[in-house]
Design a protein around this motif. Structure first.
Motif, PDB file in Angstrom:
ATOM      1  N   THR A   1       0.917  -1.274  -0.045  1.00 33.75           N
ATOM      2  CA  THR A   1      -0.095  -0.145   0.087  1.00 33.75           C
ATOM      3  C   THR A   1       0.668   1.272   0.017  1.00 33.75           C
ATOM      4  OG1 THR A   1      -1.798  -1.150   1.129  1.00 33.75           O
ATOM      5  CG2 THR A   1      -1.829   1.125   1.261  1.00 33.75           C
ATOM      6  N   LEU A   2       1.823   1.358   0.930  1.00 34.44           N
ATOM      7  CA  LEU A   2       2.703   2.326   0.920  1.00 34.44           C
ATOM      8  C   LEU A   2       3.613   2.640  -0.159  1.00 34.44           C
ATOM      9  CD1 LEU A   2       3.789   2.237   4.838  1.00 34.44           C
ATOM     10  CD2 LEU A   2       1.864   3.782   3.576  1.00 34.44           C
ATOM     11  N   GLY A   3       4.043   1.695  -0.805  1.00 37.17           N
ATOM     12  CA  GLY A   3       4.507   1.794  -2.213  1.00 37.17           C
ATOM     13  C   GLY A   3       3.913   2.626  -3.010  1.00 37.17           C
ATOM     14  N   LYS A   4       2.471   2.178  -3.216  1.00 38.10           N
ATOM     15  CA  LYS A   4       1.528   2.968  -4.303  1.00 38.10           C
ATOM     16  C   LYS A   4       1.407   4.295  -3.832  1.00 38.10           C
ATOM     17  CE  LYS A   4       0.770  -0.902  -6.821  1.00 38.10           C
ATOM     18  NZ  LYS A   4      -0.367  -1.660  -6.838  1.00 38.10           N
ATOM     19  N   ALA A   5       1.207   4.390  -2.422  1.00 40.25           N
ATOM     20  CA  ALA A   5       0.796   5.709  -1.791  1.00 40.25           C
ATOM     21  C   ALA A   5       1.681   6.596  -2.045  1.00 40.25           C
ATOM     22  CB  ALA A   5       0.468   5.492  -0.302  1.00 40.25           C
ATOM     23  N   ARG A   6       3.145   6.282  -1.891  1.00 45.86           N
ATOM     24  CA  ARG A   6       4.202   7.112  -2.051  1.00 45.86           C
ATOM     25  C   ARG A   6       4.539   7.522  -3.549  1.00 45.86           C
ATOM     26  NH1 ARG A   6      10.680   5.594   0.142  1.00 45.86           N
ATOM     27  NH2 ARG A   6      11.419   7.739  -0.430  1.00 45.86           N
ATOM     28  N   ALA A   7       4.142   6.737  -4.280  1.00 44.66           N
ATOM     29  CA  ALA A   7       4.281   7.020  -5.976  1.00 44.66           C
ATOM     30  C   ALA A   7       3.031   8.208  -6.026  1.00 44.66           C
ATOM     31  CB  ALA A   7       3.841   5.821  -6.641  1.00 44.66           C
ATOM     32  N   ALA A   8       2.024   8.467  -5.226  1.00 38.32           N
ATOM     33  CA  ALA A   8       1.194   9.385  -5.352  1.00 38.32           C
ATOM     34  C   ALA A   8       1.681  10.776  -5.152  1.00 38.32           C
ATOM     35  CB  ALA A   8       0.032   9.258  -4.580  1.00 38.32           C
ATOM     36  N   GLY A   9       2.996  10.701  -4.295  1.00 37.23           N
ATOM     37  CA  GLY A   9       3.655  11.855  -4.084  1.00 37.23           C
ATOM     38  C   GLY A   9       3.182  12.987  -3.231  1.00 37.23           C
ATOM     39  N   SER A  10       1.856  12.750  -2.556  1.00 37.97           N
ATOM     40  CA  SER A  10       1.308  13.729  -1.533  1.00 37.97           C
ATOM     41  C   SER A  10       2.090  13.637  -0.275  1.00 37.97           C
ATOM     42  CB  SER A  10      -0.218  13.656  -1.344  1.00 37.97           C
ATOM     43  OG  SER A  10      -0.054  12.406  -0.300  1.00 37.97           O
ATOM     44  N   GLN A  11       2.004  15.083   0.386  1.00 36.53           N
ATOM     45  CA  GLN A  11       2.739  14.773   1.682  1.00 36.53           C
ATOM     46  C   GLN A  11       2.339  13.896   2.629  1.00 36.53           C
ATOM     47  OE1 GLN A  11       5.382  16.888   1.990  1.00 36.53           O
ATOM     48  NE2 GLN A  11       5.924  16.319   4.148  1.00 36.53           N
ATOM     49  N   THR A  12       0.885  13.811   2.653  1.00 34.49           N
ATOM     50  CA  THR A  12       0.450  12.890   3.597  1.00 34.49           C
ATOM     51  C   THR A  12       0.881  11.480   3.499  1.00 34.49           C
ATOM     52  OG1 THR A  12      -1.683  14.294   3.752  1.00 34.49           O
ATOM     53  CG2 THR A  12      -1.681  11.897   4.573  1.00 34.49           C
ATOM     54  N   GLN A  13       0.952  11.161   2.292  1.00 31.27           N
ATOM     55  CA  GLN A  13       1.491   9.725   1.831  1.00 31.27           C
ATOM     56  C   GLN A  13       3.144   9.588   2.251  1.00 31.27           C
ATOM     57  OE1 GLN A  13      -1.030   8.265   1.418  1.00 31.27           O
ATOM     58  NE2 GLN A  13      -2.241   9.037  -0.178  1.00 31.27           N
ATOM     59  N   LYS A  14       3.692  10.515   2.241  1.00 36.67           N
ATOM     60  CA  LYS A  14       5.086  10.533   2.822  1.00 36.67           C
ATOM     61  C   LYS A  14       5.092  10.480   4.397  1.00 36.67           C
ATOM     62  CE  LYS A  14       6.916  13.086  -1.196  1.00 36.67           C
ATOM     63  NZ  LYS A  14       7.351  14.455  -1.655  1.00 36.67           N
ATOM     64  N   ILE A  15       4.248  11.298   4.739  1.00 41.05           N
ATOM     65  CA  ILE A  15       4.166  11.117   6.455  1.00 41.05           C
ATOM     66  C   ILE A  15       4.024   9.813   6.665  1.00 41.05           C
ATOM     67  CG2 ILE A  15       3.025  11.750   8.375  1.00 41.05           C
ATOM     68  CD1 ILE A  15       2.774  14.510   7.302  1.00 41.05           C
ATOM     69  N   ALA A  16       2.928   9.150   6.042  1.00 46.37           N
ATOM     70  CA  ALA A  16       2.375   7.733   6.350  1.00 46.37           C
ATOM     71  C   ALA A  16       3.524   6.751   6.217  1.00 46.37           C
ATOM     72  CB  ALA A  16       1.142   7.228   5.528  1.00 46.37           C
ATOM     73  N   VAL A  17       4.429   6.826   5.369  1.00 44.00           N
ATOM     74  CA  VAL A  17       5.595   5.985   5.145  1.00 44.00           C
ATOM     75  C   VAL A  17       6.368   5.948   6.336  1.00 44.00           C
ATOM     76  CG1 VAL A  17       7.791   5.430   3.598  1.00 44.00           C
ATOM     77  CG2 VAL A  17       5.628   6.210   2.500  1.00 44.00           C
ATOM     78  N   GLY A  18       6.672   7.084   6.794  1.00 36.52           N
ATOM     79  CA  GLY A  18       7.613   7.255   7.989  1.00 36.52           C
ATOM     80  C   GLY A  18       6.953   6.852   9.260  1.00 36.52           C
ATOM     81  N   VAL A  19       5.611   7.049   9.461  1.00 38.36           N
ATOM     82  CA  VAL A  19       5.073   6.618  10.450  1.00 38.36           C
ATOM     83  C   VAL A  19       5.019   4.836  10.757  1.00 38.36           C
ATOM     84  CG1 VAL A  19       2.585   6.334  11.532  1.00 38.36           C
ATOM     85  CG2 VAL A  19       3.238   8.406  10.735  1.00 38.36           C
ATOM     86  N   PHE A  20       4.478   4.396   9.553  1.00 38.35           N
ATOM     87  CA  PHE A  20       4.784   2.980   9.495  1.00 38.35           C
ATOM     88  C   PHE A  20       6.217   2.046   9.407  1.00 38.35           C
ATOM     89  CE2 PHE A  20       0.249   3.356   8.035  1.00 38.35           C
ATOM     90  CZ  PHE A  20      -0.347   2.516   8.795  1.00 38.35           C
ATOM     91  N   ALA A  21       7.063   2.823   9.104  1.00 40.02           N
ATOM     92  CA  ALA A  21       8.356   2.374   8.995  1.00 40.02           C
ATOM     93  C   ALA A  21       8.884   2.448  10.484  1.00 40.02           C
ATOM     94  CB  ALA A  21       9.361   3.511   8.113  1.00 40.02           C
ATOM     95  N   ILE A  22       8.485   3.107  11.200  1.00 41.21           N
ATOM     96  CA  ILE A  22       8.742   3.289  12.815  1.00 41.21           C
ATOM     97  C   ILE A  22       7.939   2.436  13.598  1.00 41.21           C
ATOM     98  CG2 ILE A  22       9.001   4.762  14.891  1.00 41.21           C
ATOM     99  CD1 ILE A  22       9.899   6.992  12.991  1.00 41.21           C
ATOM    100  N   SER A  23       6.615   2.566  13.396  1.00 42.60           N
ATOM    101  CA  SER A  23       5.472   1.732  14.208  1.00 42.60           C
ATOM    102  C   SER A  23       5.650   0.396  13.891  1.00 42.60           C
ATOM    103  CB  SER A  23       4.149   2.318  14.002  1.00 42.60           C
ATOM    104  OG  SER A  23       3.754   2.078  12.528  1.00 42.60           O
TER     105      SER A  23
END
Length: 272
Positions: free
Chosen positions: A168-190
């Motif tokens: 999901t985050l791979g697809k979301a990151r491709a979307a390029g929005s700031q929210t999706q980038k924040i989500a990648v960081g959150v899940f990478a830590i959580s």
């Protein structure tokens, strides 16, 4: 007597009172239908408040197995609720990115994982109650086989969530929005923090080491492998939930403005 363990749970009580208030405010602001992750985090906060209350109640009732049963049960639900919150936030992000979850054995991996987490929650509660009941008759607390089954299910669920998060985050990151980038960081830590939390429970249940016991184990180990991880994950999920809800609200506001502009100029609502 205020022991180190009791002092820690006083801090837990204060901290989760704050997170419960925050989640309640978000529920009031956005309504129940749009705040699934906030509802789960509110339930988690209430569970932690009750857990702390049961622990502090043992000061006055140190041999009351009913009080200990409440403590063990509320302590054990944490993993399932945080896994559920992970799933809900991933679904919200997938919807934002316009992507679907991968299939597992021909089924939606999200629904399959939700079922696993729910089963794990039920088994964890049942096992905790049965273990404390046996404690009353044997005089010693030993993890129940049902609790072991719940931990295995949580490990499988966590692995599935990691798989879905990568997708999901791979697809979301491709979307390029700031929210999706924040989500990648959150899940990478959580997600690694959740792995540590599950590892603590696994060692406690399977190895049955006294130092890892949630009842009479080492407080520092519990703090560093369970309570701190939970607190960080809750804060990060609340922050991510806040960002995604506000982002969604802004998107709906923009759509509404476009509709009004289209109606004013052409008499036709803009298609979305």
């Amino acid at each position: 007597m205020l022991t180190e363990r009791n002092a820690v749970f006083i801090a837990v009580l204060i901290f989760y009172t704050g997170t419960a208030i925050f989640s309640t405010i978000r529920l009031i602001q956005h309504g129940l239908r749009k705040t699934a992750s906030e509802r789960i985090l509110l339930v988690f906060s209430i569970g932690r408040i009750l857990c702390a209350a049961f622990q502090l109640a043992t000061i006055s009732y140190p041999t009351n197995t009913s009080v200990w049963a409440g403590y063990v049960t509320t302590f054990s639900i944490c993993v399932s609720l945080l896994l559920s919150a992970s799933l809900v936030l991933l679904r919200r992000l997938a919807q934002r990115a316009g992507t679907d979850f991968p299939q597992v054995a021909g089924r939606d991996s999200m629904k399959f994982c939700q079922i696993l987490v729910t089963v794990g929650l039920i088994l964890g509660i049942a096992g905790g109650i049965r273990a404390t009941s046996n404690w009353g008759s044997t005089g010693s607390y030993k993890p129940d086989s049902i609790q072991k089954a719940s931990i295995i299910i949580f490990i499988i669920s966590w692995a599935l969530i990691v798989f879905m998060a990568i997708h999901t985050l791979g697809k979301a990151r491709a979307a390029g929005s700031q929210t999706q980038k924040i989500a990648v960081g959150v899940f990478a830590i959580s997600l690694p923090l959740l792995a540590v939390r599950i590892a603590y429970s696994a060692v406690s249940i399977f190895a049955n080491l006294r130092s890892f016991s949630s009842i009479y184990g080492n407080v520092t180990i519990m703090l560093c492998m369970a309570l701190i991880e939970e607190a960080v994950v809750v804060l990060m999920y609340q922050a991510l939930g806040f960002v995604t809800l506000e982002d969604g609200a802004r998107g709906r506001s923009i759509d509404s403005d476009l509709d009004q502009l289209s109606m004013a100029e052409t008499g036709v609502v803009a298609s979305k």
